[in-house]
Design an enzyme around this catalytic site. Structure first.
Site, PDB file in Angstrom:
ATOM      1  N   LYS A  38       0.851  -1.201   0.000  1.00  0.00           N
ATOM      2  CA  LYS A  38       0.000   0.000   0.000  1.00  0.00           C
ATOM      3  C   LYS A  38       0.882   1.246   0.000  1.00  0.00           C
ATOM      4  O   LYS A  38       0.637   2.193  -0.756  1.00  0.00           O
ATOM      5  CB  LYS A  38      -0.902  -0.004   1.245  1.00  0.00           C
ATOM      6  CG  LYS A  38      -1.946   1.091   1.258  1.00  0.00           C
ATOM      7  CD  LYS A  38      -2.644   1.211   2.598  1.00  0.00           C
ATOM      8  CE  LYS A  38      -3.666   0.119   2.829  1.00  0.00           C
ATOM      9  NZ  LYS A  38      -4.434   0.355   4.088  1.00  0.00           N
TER      10      LYS A  38
ATOM     11  N   PHE B 115     -15.883  11.946  11.543  1.00  0.00           N
ATOM     12  CA  PHE B 115     -17.298  11.755  11.190  1.00  0.00           C
ATOM     13  C   PHE B 115     -17.495  11.689   9.683  1.00  0.00           C
ATOM     14  O   PHE B 115     -18.604  11.844   9.189  1.00  0.00           O
ATOM     15  CB  PHE B 115     -18.144  12.892  11.789  1.00  0.00           C
ATOM     16  CG  PHE B 115     -18.037  12.981  13.285  1.00  0.00           C
ATOM     17  CD1 PHE B 115     -17.157  13.868  13.898  1.00  0.00           C
ATOM     18  CD2 PHE B 115     -18.785  12.131  14.095  1.00  0.00           C
ATOM     19  CE1 PHE B 115     -17.037  13.929  15.264  1.00  0.00           C
ATOM     20  CE2 PHE B 115     -18.674  12.184  15.481  1.00  0.00           C
ATOM     21  CZ  PHE B 115     -17.790  13.079  16.070  1.00  0.00           C
TER      22      PHE B 115
ATOM     23  N   ASN C 222     -22.984   7.714  15.790  1.00  0.00           N
ATOM     24  CA  ASN C 222     -23.237   6.643  14.827  1.00  0.00           C
ATOM     25  C   ASN C 222     -24.415   5.775  15.249  1.00  0.00           C
ATOM     26  O   ASN C 222     -25.242   5.380  14.428  1.00  0.00           O
ATOM     27  CB  ASN C 222     -21.973   5.796  14.639  1.00  0.00           C
ATOM     28  CG  ASN C 222     -21.076   6.387  13.572  1.00  0.00           C
ATOM     29  OD1 ASN C 222     -21.395   7.414  12.989  1.00  0.00           O
ATOM     30  ND2 ASN C 222     -19.958   5.737  13.322  1.00  0.00           N
TER      31      ASN C 222
ATOM     32  N   PHE D  78     -31.061  10.973   6.868  1.00  0.00           N
ATOM     33  CA  PHE D  78     -31.062   9.632   7.434  1.00  0.00           C
ATOM     34  C   PHE D  78     -32.454   9.128   7.775  1.00  0.00           C
ATOM     35  O   PHE D  78     -32.663   8.421   8.754  1.00  0.00           O
ATOM     36  CB  PHE D  78     -30.076   9.529   8.596  1.00  0.00           C
ATOM     37  CG  PHE D  78     -28.671   9.406   8.093  1.00  0.00           C
ATOM     38  CD1 PHE D  78     -28.083  10.450   7.395  1.00  0.00           C
ATOM     39  CD2 PHE D  78     -27.960   8.244   8.256  1.00  0.00           C
ATOM     40  CE1 PHE D  78     -26.801  10.342   6.869  1.00  0.00           C
ATOM     41  CE2 PHE D  78     -26.662   8.121   7.728  1.00  0.00           C
ATOM     42  CZ  PHE D  78     -26.096   9.179   7.044  1.00  0.00           C
TER      43      PHE D  78
ATOM     44  N   ALA E 296     -35.853   5.025   4.065  1.00  0.00           N
ATOM     45  CA  ALA E 296     -36.092   3.601   4.330  1.00  0.00           C
ATOM     46  C   ALA E 296     -35.466   2.771   3.220  1.00  0.00           C
ATOM     47  O   ALA E 296     -35.301   3.228   2.088  1.00  0.00           O
ATOM     48  CB  ALA E 296     -37.594   3.342   4.407  1.00  0.00           C
TER      49      ALA E 296
ATOM     50  N   CYS F  45     -18.778   1.086   9.471  1.00  0.00           N
ATOM     51  CA  CYS F  45     -18.935   1.843  10.720  1.00  0.00           C
ATOM     52  C   CYS F  45     -20.192   1.514  11.524  1.00  0.00           C
ATOM     53  O   CYS F  45     -20.102   1.054  12.654  1.00  0.00           O
ATOM     54  CB  CYS F  45     -18.884   3.336  10.419  1.00  0.00           C
ATOM     55  SG  CYS F  45     -17.275   3.848   9.849  1.00  0.00           S
TER      56      CYS F  45
ATOM     57  N   ARG G 288     -18.172  -3.900   2.899  1.00  0.00           N
ATOM     58  CA  ARG G 288     -18.216  -4.374   4.281  1.00  0.00           C
ATOM     59  C   ARG G 288     -19.635  -4.250   4.825  1.00  0.00           C
ATOM     60  O   ARG G 288     -20.244  -3.169   4.745  1.00  0.00           O
ATOM     61  CB  ARG G 288     -17.217  -3.597   5.147  1.00  0.00           C
ATOM     62  CG  ARG G 288     -15.778  -4.027   4.905  1.00  0.00           C
ATOM     63  CD  ARG G 288     -14.789  -3.189   5.680  1.00  0.00           C
ATOM     64  NE  ARG G 288     -14.604  -1.875   5.100  1.00  0.00           N
ATOM     65  CZ  ARG G 288     -13.715  -0.971   5.585  1.00  0.00           C
ATOM     66  NH1 ARG G 288     -13.014  -1.267   6.675  1.00  0.00           N
ATOM     67  NH2 ARG G 288     -13.556   0.195   4.977  1.00  0.00           N
TER      68      ARG G 288
HETATM   69  C1  UDX Z   1     -21.037   6.584   8.577  1.00  0.00           C
HETATM   70  C2  UDX Z   1     -21.363   7.929   9.226  1.00  0.00           C
HETATM   71  O1  UDX Z   1     -22.324   8.607   8.455  1.00  0.00           O
HETATM   72  C3  UDX Z   1     -20.113   8.766   9.351  1.00  0.00           C
HETATM   73  O2  UDX Z   1     -20.383   9.983  10.031  1.00  0.00           O
HETATM   74  C4  UDX Z   1     -19.062   8.005  10.135  1.00  0.00           C
HETATM   75  O3  UDX Z   1     -17.885   8.711  10.239  1.00  0.00           O
HETATM   76  C5  UDX Z   1     -18.809   6.686   9.482  1.00  0.00           C
HETATM   77  O4  UDX Z   1     -20.005   5.955   9.326  1.00  0.00           O
HETATM   78  P1  UDX Z   1     -20.650   5.660   6.129  1.00  0.00           P
HETATM   79  O5  UDX Z   1     -20.531   4.354   6.761  1.00  0.00           O
HETATM   80  O6  UDX Z   1     -19.677   6.050   5.097  1.00  0.00           O
HETATM   81  O7  UDX Z   1     -20.626   6.818   7.272  1.00  0.00           O
HETATM   82  O8  UDX Z   1     -22.077   5.704   5.430  1.00  0.00           O
HETATM   83  P2  UDX Z   1     -23.466   6.434   5.579  1.00  0.00           P
HETATM   84  O9  UDX Z   1     -23.638   7.371   4.445  1.00  0.00           O
HETATM   85  O10 UDX Z   1     -23.637   6.940   6.924  1.00  0.00           O
HETATM   86  O11 UDX Z   1     -24.449   5.179   5.335  1.00  0.00           O
HETATM   87  C6  UDX Z   1     -24.399   4.090   6.193  1.00  0.00           C
HETATM   88  C7  UDX Z   1     -25.455   3.073   5.784  1.00  0.00           C
HETATM   89  O12 UDX Z   1     -26.737   3.571   6.102  1.00  0.00           O
HETATM   90  C8  UDX Z   1     -25.461   2.740   4.297  1.00  0.00           C
HETATM   91  O13 UDX Z   1     -25.647   1.370   4.139  1.00  0.00           O
HETATM   92  C9  UDX Z   1     -26.663   3.516   3.776  1.00  0.00           C
HETATM   93  O14 UDX Z   1     -27.244   2.891   2.665  1.00  0.00           O
HETATM   94  C10 UDX Z   1     -27.606   3.463   4.973  1.00  0.00           C
HETATM   95  N1  UDX Z   1     -28.572   4.565   5.036  1.00  0.00           N
HETATM   96  C11 UDX Z   1     -28.119   5.846   5.172  1.00  0.00           C
HETATM   97  C12 UDX Z   1     -29.941   4.270   4.998  1.00  0.00           C
HETATM   98  O15 UDX Z   1     -30.352   3.126   4.883  1.00  0.00           O
HETATM   99  N2  UDX Z   1     -30.828   5.313   5.077  1.00  0.00           N
HETATM  100  C13 UDX Z   1     -30.420   6.610   5.218  1.00  0.00           C
HETATM  101  O16 UDX Z   1     -31.263   7.493   5.288  1.00  0.00           O
HETATM  102  C14 UDX Z   1     -29.010   6.887   5.261  1.00  0.00           C
END
Ligand code: UDX
Length: 440
Positions: free
Chosen positions: A39, A145, A203, A244, A247, A255, A322
């Protein structure tokens, strides 16, 4: 550009590479360390090892200020602030695996002249334990975040930057706060344990919001309401907020699943049963599987049926799979005897290992060819542009399950396909879209 404080970063994964590249962009010389020599070599050649929009350019533009190495000593020689960004994956018990963090701490110089700035997501209490174990260490908790797919934007325009420091380490938390001052987000100065909890709680709360709207969606299906309308109405209340509240078929990624389990386990380790998170996890696992019931309602037994998965990554704009819903869906479908075909515009390299027995296709059209049903798993923009009449012709059956409520139901059904959303029926969805367009 005035010479800025040099920085060390250990662990050049998502958080580490984005942190390193963004600080370089802000004018800092960054010494980025990773134990993975391949890497490091790729990064030295300007080839980021992850798919993140804008990152290739950012690394290229700042190559002069980015030094990649496998030697943590080089970073400690060059910088007094060392950001720890290593992975903290879940163990089988749900506890966070801190072995990589420990490896960094063991190499750290507790000479009072260096500070360890924790960006890895760690259980509350980790900072206190490290300060107890390593004499003279200066320690700052500065959780990240950023979201995959918009990581650079999230870093450069933070809602807030949390800087947790304890008395005696003032110089270190002041120095970290100063690093972020140019970004303009609110700097939350607090103690280490509270800073650690801000990350986990944030989270967990977002995951709770998603599981809540998913349960609302399931009720909507029973009472004939449209969850996208419900979310629209809820989200206008600033106490709730519209983000967020989408649905779908469950949250995934590196995360939310891990942090929700880690927080639940952390509470359990103290003797407290975190009931809410137990439900959040269970709802999420069930939500990934509910689609199977929808398929059976339309197709009957799934044995021998071909089902196309549109999207494999846990969300768009990333190649990360993941804890992706596609993994559970594919395994469940195969468990029912179905033939599974999958397509993702980006998540290819990792899909072959993670989806044994799934036919990986080079295009959506290839996956849809002869399919009895298709499931939209990841809301990649290209899926909204599909030629639905062509899709209807290519498929062996008419069923489209929109696992992210991303498609326009009227376009899909106008092509003679049967649209099933999550918490929204075809008819209701069509009416809702019209209402929204009328500005109702
Ligand atoms: C998340 C947090 O948002 C971020 O602040 C933290 O630092 C790391 O974890 P990430 O894992 O990149 O970020 O993805 P995110 O956009 O939060 O989505 C997470 C999951 O939730 C995805 O599978 C997404 O499809 C799902 N999701 C998100 C929903 O099902 N509905 C929503 O309204 C938003």
């Amino acid at each position: 550009m005035a010479e800025r404080e040099p920085i060390g970063v250990v662990g050049v994964g998502w958080v580490g590479l984005v942190t390193a590249a963004c600080f370089a962009e802000l004018g800092h010389r960054v010494h980025a360390v990773d134990i993975d020599a391949a890497k490091v070599e790729a990064l030295r050649a300007g080839r980021p090892t992850i798919h993140e929009p804008g990152l290739d350019d950012l690394v290229e533009r700042n190559r002069e200020r980015l030094a990649f190495t496998t030697e943590i000593g080089e970073a400690l020689d060059a910088a007094r602030l060392l950001f720890c960004c290593v992975d903290t994956p879940p163990t089988h018990s749900g506890d966070a695996d801190l072995s990589r963090v420990r490896a960094v701490v063991d190499r750290f110089r507790g000479d009072g002249g260096h500070a360890l700035v924790m960006k890895s997501t760690v259980p509350a209490g980790t900072g206190a334990a490290i300060r107890r174990d390593v004499e003279g260490i200066a320690y700052v908790s500065c959780p990240e975040f950023l979201k995959e797919g918009s990581a650079i934007e999230d870093f450069m325009h933070p809602d807030r930057v949390v800087v947790g420091g304890d008395p005696g380490d003032g110089w270190a938390s002041d120095a970290v706060a100063e690093l972020y001052a140019p970004l303009g987000g609110e700097i939350v100065r607090t103690d280490v344990a509270s800073a650690e909890m801000v990350k986990l709680a944030s989270n967990a709360f977002l995951a709770t919001k998603i599981s809540f709207i998913n349960e609302i969606a399931n009720v909507c299906e029973e009472v004939g309401a449209d969850v996208t309308e419900v979310a629209r109405g809820m989200g206008l209340d600033e106490r709730i907020g519209s983000s967020f509240l989408r649905a779908g078929i469950g949250y995934g990624g590196s995360c939310f699943p891990k942090d929700v389990s880690a927080l639940k386990q952390l509470a359990g380790n103290t003797g407290y049963h975190f009931q809410l998170l137990t439900a959040v996890i269970e709802v999420n696992e069930l939500q990934k599987r509910r689609v199977i019931g929808k398929l059976k309602e339309h197709l009957g037994p799934l044995a021998g049926k071909r089902v196309a998965l549109l999207g494999l990554a846990f969300k768009p704009d990333t190649d990360d799979m993941r804890e992706a819903s596609s993994l559970v869906l594919a395994a469940r479908l195969q468990g029912e005897g179905a033939i599974v075909a999958g397509y993702d515009p980006v998540a290819r390299g990792r899909a072959a290992d993670l989806l044994p027995g799934v036919e990986l296709c080079g295009s959506a059209a290839e996956a849809l060819e002869g399919a009895h049903a298709a499931i939209l798993v990841t809301e990649w923009p290209e899926f909204a542009e599909l030629d639905w009449a062509g899709v209807r012709e290519a498929m062996a059956g008419p069923l489209i399950v929109d696992g992210r409520n991303f498609l326009d139901p009227r376009k899909v059904s106008a092509a003679g396909l049967v649209y099933e959303g999550i918490g929204r029926s075809e008819a209701r969805a069509g009416a809702a879209v019209e209402a929204a367009q009328r500005g109702g």
